[in-house]
Each structure stands twice: as C-alpha cells, then as structure tokens.
Design an enzyme around this catalytic site. Sequence first.
Site, PDB file in Angstrom:
ATOM      1  N   SER A   1       0.790  -1.242   0.000  1.00 60.66           N
ATOM      2  CA  SER A   1       0.000   0.000   0.000  1.00 60.66           C
ATOM      3  C   SER A   1       0.813   1.278   0.000  1.00 60.66           C
ATOM      4  O   SER A   1       0.241   2.366  -0.106  1.00 60.66           O
ATOM      5  CB  SER A   1      -0.960   0.009   1.188  1.00 60.66           C
ATOM      6  OG  SER A   1      -2.082  -0.804   0.914  1.00 60.66           O
TER       7      SER A   1
ATOM      8  N   LYS B   1       0.085   3.582  -2.776  1.00 61.43           N
ATOM      9  CA  LYS B   1      -1.026   4.537  -2.718  1.00 61.43           C
ATOM     10  C   LYS B   1      -0.529   5.981  -2.691  1.00 61.43           C
ATOM     11  O   LYS B   1      -1.292   6.915  -2.976  1.00 61.43           O
ATOM     12  CB  LYS B   1      -1.911   4.251  -1.510  1.00 61.43           C
ATOM     13  CG  LYS B   1      -2.772   2.975  -1.647  1.00 61.43           C
ATOM     14  CD  LYS B   1      -3.641   2.765  -0.425  1.00 61.43           C
ATOM     15  CE  LYS B   1      -4.666   1.662  -0.617  1.00 61.43           C
ATOM     16  NZ  LYS B   1      -4.127   0.299  -0.439  1.00 61.43           N
TER      17      LYS B   1
ATOM     18  N   SER C   1      -6.235   2.477   4.576  1.00 65.39           N
ATOM     19  CA  SER C   1      -5.667   1.849   3.382  1.00 65.39           C
ATOM     20  C   SER C   1      -6.758   1.126   2.595  1.00 65.39           C
ATOM     21  O   SER C   1      -6.545   0.054   2.037  1.00 65.39           O
ATOM     22  CB  SER C   1      -4.554   0.871   3.770  1.00 65.39           C
ATOM     23  OG  SER C   1      -3.584   0.777   2.764  1.00 65.39           O
TER      24      SER C   1
END
Length: 394
Positions: free
Chosen positions: A90, A93, A148
């Site tokens: 993640s 991101k 997340s």
Amino acid sequence: MAIDARVSKKAAAMTLIAAAAVSLTSIPAAAHDSTARQPATAGAGVRAAAAPGVPRLPDGLSALSWMVADADTGSVLAAKNPHRKLPPASTLKTLFAVTVLPKFSAGTVRRVSSADLAGMGTGSSVVGVREGRRYTVADLWRGVFLRSGNDAVHVLAAMNGGWRNTAEEMQETARKLGARDTTVKSPDGYDAPGQVSSAYDLTVFARAGLVNDDFARYCATPRAAFPGSGGTTMIENTNRMLVGSHGLSRYAGIIGVKNGYTSKAGNTLIAAARRNGRTLLVTVLNPQSNASNAVYKEAGSLLDWGFDTAGKAQPVGTLHALRTILDGSALRPVAAQAGAAEARGGSPRRSALVLGAGGAGVAAMGLGALFGHRRQARGRGGRGRRDGPEGGTA
C-alpha cells in the site's frame, strides 16, 4: 452518474510543479572522494557517509531495502539497495494520491455503484464503502490514507476513468517524476504480477505528495469520522508509528506518510518526520526480522540516525530539491516552517513540508508541461489485503 471532476487549481498546480521540478539523480555506483562506504558491518549493499562525528548506522536493520533522505535539500543520507525492485504493497497509494488527488475537490459527492467496487482482490483492506451510499471525495481519501481502503481507491479510480486508465496515469506520473524502478499494475498496491517499486521511487512519491496540503493533512491524520451504516464511525490510521499503538509510542515529530503489507511484499513503510526545522523521509521495505513492529522500529532508528547526523553527514546521492510552489497565481521560493503542533511532536494541520528550503534545485517548469490536467466529466468505472502483521495493508 457522471462526475464533474472539479479540479482544485492550487492542489493540482502544486502536484504538477512537484512533478516538473523533482529532478532525480541515482545514487552513484562509486563513492565520490569525499564519501566513504560505511564499514562492512553495516551490511551488503549499504551506502552511508563515514566522517568525523557521524554516528554509525543503527544495529538490527534487516529490511531488504531502505533509504534515508533529507526532504528539504534532497540529499540522500544513507541507503541500502535503494533501486532494488520489490512489491510495494500500500505504499504505492502515495503515487495514486499524487496522480489523482488534485483532480477532484474535497466536497465532490459520489454515489457508489456496484461497478465502482468490482474487482476487489481477495482479502483486501477496506474502510467500509457501501454500494448505493454517497461519499464525499474527502471521505474517500480519509479511507485511503487512514484505513488503506482498497474500496475507497476503487471508487476514486472509477471517478478517474477506471482502473486501467488510473494505472496508466500513475505509470506516466512515475515516469515524469523520474521514478524508473516502478511498474504499476494495481493502483491500490495489491499484489499483481510484475508490480514493483523501490525505496528510492517511493521516497520520491512521498516527497512530491507532501507538497500538497491535502495530501499532507490526510497522511498526518491519526483518527477521523467516516460515514457508517448508523451514522458516522471513527476510523484510526493503521500506521502505528503515527498513532502510537500495538506497543509503540508515537514517533516524535511524525508527519505521515504511508504503511503497507501483503504476503508477497511483507511490511513496507514510508515515514516522514520533522524536528528543529528539518524534515526527513525514510522508506523501509520488507524487514526480515521476526521482531514485533520491525518495520516501524527500523524506520524509527533510521530517522533517529538521520536527525543525529544534522550538519555532519555528506550525501551519498540526491533527490534535487523543489524550489517553488504556487501561492495564489504566483510562483515563489519559500522556506519550510514548522507549526506549533509539529514543535510539540504533533501533526500540523497544514503541510509541514515545504520543499526547497535550502538545497540545490531546479526551476519549476510550466504547469501544462507535464500532466495537462483539465476539467472533465468522468463516468463510473473500475475494487488488494486485510491488516498484516504490522498493521500494514494493501
């Protein structure tokens, strides 16, 4: 339902400038005369300056790759295998946010369709987005940064023209930022064949993002309200270093950025902290230690080391500093200023990182030169793993 992607001009321009002005230089294969390798005990692939008064690197660093950089000057202070291509989980991101966040105003409302949530990976981390409900863009970004939430990523990607289009735009953003180690397959960071990034590239993405006040505010938020089935519910950031949870204390001066976990990537983390007017970025990928909270402890020890080297260490590489941001309609050089909350070790409301306070940099290019953001109507389009051992997600 088509969405009018109302662009926040200031946020978009700030991100464009970041992309235009962050000129990257790889860590050199051989040290300059003034920069010596750390003793072999630091580990294979490690580069750090050895000079009088510079503390040794921390013991117990087990990550496959890591980097310590001064966010204001762009100096790389130390690194291990910074260009090694690894699954990012993640932490990717950050690139998603750099690419998409400036396109939609925080108050834009999206009614979520089944198509928006289609294709979610098995075991995806989620914030709890529900089909048929209405969410503001700000709600969705809090879901991305705090929990997340891959469900929130999917909705924002749908607003942006779909999953594939967003992945392609992220790849183009990475290219224009000079991040050549990154291949984007899944915008949420969920494990996908061929998807990789590096400690170097992820540091670049976080640094570019922190120029944007919205990005900086979201990634520094420990807790927030989120629309739930019975009204609003409180959500907590999964970044244990930011929140201070699971046996960890909140790291003094922490201002974000993003953690992650998948079974393939292991635990990953980009952390930014500010002390005494100096902002450091540390990226840690896949610690091999079985110690509890290893990714956070290793990041914290590297941040401590970085702050202890102030005015002592010679850089071993550089991320050229961003020297201008947009203030109203004018480009002007600025100096970074710490807010009162940051001085107390808290999270500033506005971006605590304004790059270009003192390093070698390059002038910002024209705003239309790179991304060509524009107002546009976006249709529906375009749903990677639940909390990992260290609270990371993808």
